[in-house]
Design a protein around this motif. Structure first.
Motif, PDB file in Angstrom:
ATOM      1  N   ASN A  43      53.166  78.834  42.084  1.00 31.29           N
ATOM      2  CA  ASN A  43      52.795  78.116  40.863  1.00 31.29           C
ATOM      3  C   ASN A  43      51.424  78.540  40.342  1.00 31.29           C
ATOM      4  O   ASN A  43      51.042  78.163  39.239  1.00 31.29           O
ATOM      5  N   LYS A  44      50.693  79.294  41.119  1.00 33.96           N
ATOM      6  CA  LYS A  44      49.402  79.795  40.640  1.00 33.96           C
ATOM      7  C   LYS A  44      49.641  80.905  39.622  1.00 33.96           C
ATOM      8  O   LYS A  44      50.409  81.835  39.871  1.00 33.96           O
ATOM      9  N   PRO A  45      49.009  80.823  38.448  1.00 28.17           N
ATOM     10  CA  PRO A  45      49.203  81.875  37.444  1.00 28.17           C
ATOM     11  C   PRO A  45      48.847  83.255  37.989  1.00 28.17           C
ATOM     12  O   PRO A  45      47.886  83.413  38.741  1.00 28.17           O
ATOM     13  N   SER A  46      49.636  84.230  37.599  1.00 28.43           N
ATOM     14  CA  SER A  46      49.458  85.602  38.058  1.00 28.43           C
ATOM     15  C   SER A  46      48.395  86.315  37.232  1.00 28.43           C
ATOM     16  O   SER A  46      48.416  86.273  35.999  1.00 28.43           O
ATOM     17  N   VAL A 114      50.095  73.399  36.453  1.00 31.24           N
ATOM     18  CA  VAL A 114      51.388  74.039  36.705  1.00 31.24           C
ATOM     19  C   VAL A 114      52.012  73.356  37.916  1.00 31.24           C
ATOM     20  O   VAL A 114      51.408  73.303  38.991  1.00 31.24           O
ATOM     21  N   CYS A 115      53.207  72.820  37.725  1.00 35.01           N
ATOM     22  CA  CYS A 115      53.890  72.108  38.807  1.00 35.01           C
ATOM     23  C   CYS A 115      55.353  72.551  38.831  1.00 35.01           C
ATOM     24  O   CYS A 115      55.769  73.402  38.045  1.00 35.01           O
ATOM     25  N   ASP A 116      56.138  71.981  39.723  1.00 35.50           N
ATOM     26  CA  ASP A 116      57.568  72.294  39.752  1.00 35.50           C
ATOM     27  C   ASP A 116      58.298  71.590  38.610  1.00 35.50           C
ATOM     28  O   ASP A 116      58.980  72.221  37.812  1.00 35.50           O
ATOM     29  N   TYR A 117      58.142  70.272  38.554  1.00 37.72           N
ATOM     30  CA  TYR A 117      58.832  69.482  37.535  1.00 37.72           C
ATOM     31  C   TYR A 117      57.865  68.474  36.923  1.00 37.72           C
ATOM     32  O   TYR A 117      57.320  67.621  37.624  1.00 37.72           O
ATOM     33  N   GLY A 118      57.654  68.588  35.615  1.00 31.87           N
ATOM     34  CA  GLY A 118      56.867  67.623  34.866  1.00 31.87           C
ATOM     35  C   GLY A 118      57.738  66.941  33.838  1.00 31.87           C
ATOM     36  O   GLY A 118      58.973  66.992  33.916  1.00 31.87           O
ATOM     37  N   PRO A 119      57.135  66.309  32.827  1.00 35.94           N
ATOM     38  CA  PRO A 119      57.932  65.591  31.819  1.00 35.94           C
ATOM     39  C   PRO A 119      58.907  66.495  31.062  1.00 35.94           C
ATOM     40  O   PRO A 119      60.026  66.099  30.764  1.00 35.94           O
TER      41      PRO A 119
END
Length: 243
Positions: A43-46, A114-119
């Motif tokens: 989830n960390k931006p590349s 940045v997460c797996d599932y947000g709104p």
């Protein structure tokens, strides 16, 4: 604010430590990210894709400063599978402001989680009192757009949501966030075909850039309509057809 980037001279003095210039437009974003279950860091931006985002702004003589840990912010936060809108505000308070309403980063940095599932897959939100933040649901994006890598989707979503915190909204242009454009050969699909922008759902993730309005009928000059102070002085207006 001689350069018109929304940062006053006192704030530019604070950000001088990160190479800002009071006579050159600067934008700052802090990225935080949740650990992706069962513990990797996807989830960390590349950096590879962040460079593409930075390059788009460089072409417009704007310096985009991305903090994924190198500018005293940007950090990995504990895993949570699903994050609600209320929890986003709690995270903003705990991990961006660090429980300090006078934190000088407020009003300087835009904030992204940045997460797996947000709104939603992408979700701009009011962290405290203005539209300065957005959440990217990386797992949702990957499930919805399987032909792109997770790294690509995170940055493609980030530049889109950043546009909202810079004042690019449907209030200004009907091709922005218009679900109709994804219906092939629909009226909206044809009408905004030339709007070659990440703000156009037809091109979100395909294009990591805003449009300059040069692509013909139905296009819009995103770059010329950026409101650099919108994230700290949020205001909305009705489209002219409703006035």
């Amino acid at each position: 604010d001689p350069d018109g980037d929304g940062l006053n001279n006192v704030e530019e003095c604070f950000t001088d430590q990160w190479g800002s210039n009071p006579y050159h437009k600067d934008i700052f974003i802090e990225f935080d990210w949740t650990v992706r279950y069962p513990g990797d860091l996807l989830n960390k931006p590349s950096g590879e894709y962040i460079d593409q985002m930075v390059a788009a702004f460089e072409q417009r003589n704007i310096t985009l400063h991305i903090d994924t840990g190198g500018l005293t912010g940007g950090e990995e936060i504990p895993y949570k599978s699903i994050i609600s809108p209320d929890e986003l505000c709690d995270i903003y308070w705990d991990y961006f402001l660090h429980n300090d309403l006078n934190n000088p980063r407020k009003g300087i940095f835009h904030y992204c989680l940045v997460c797996d599932y947000g709104p939603y897959a992408g979700f701009s939100f009011v962290g405290c009192d203005h539209l300065d933040s957005f959440c990217l649901s990386a797992q949702t994006l990957q499930e919805n757009q399987p032909k792109y890598t997770r790294k690509h989707l995170i940055v493609g979503g980030a530049i889109h949501e950043l546009g909202h915190t810079l004042g690019l909204t449907v209030d200004d242009f009907g091709g922005n966030d218009n679900m109709g454009v994804v219906d092939t050969f629909s009226k909206q699909w044809w009408k905004y075909h030339n709007y070659k922008s990440c703000m156009n759902y037809r091109y979100t993730y395909k294009i990591i850039d805003y449009s300059d309005g040069s692509h013909g009928r139905g296009d819009f000059d995103d770059w010329g309509h950026l409101d650099f102070s919108f994230f700290k002085n949020t205001h909305f207006r009705l489209p002219e057809k409703y006035i």
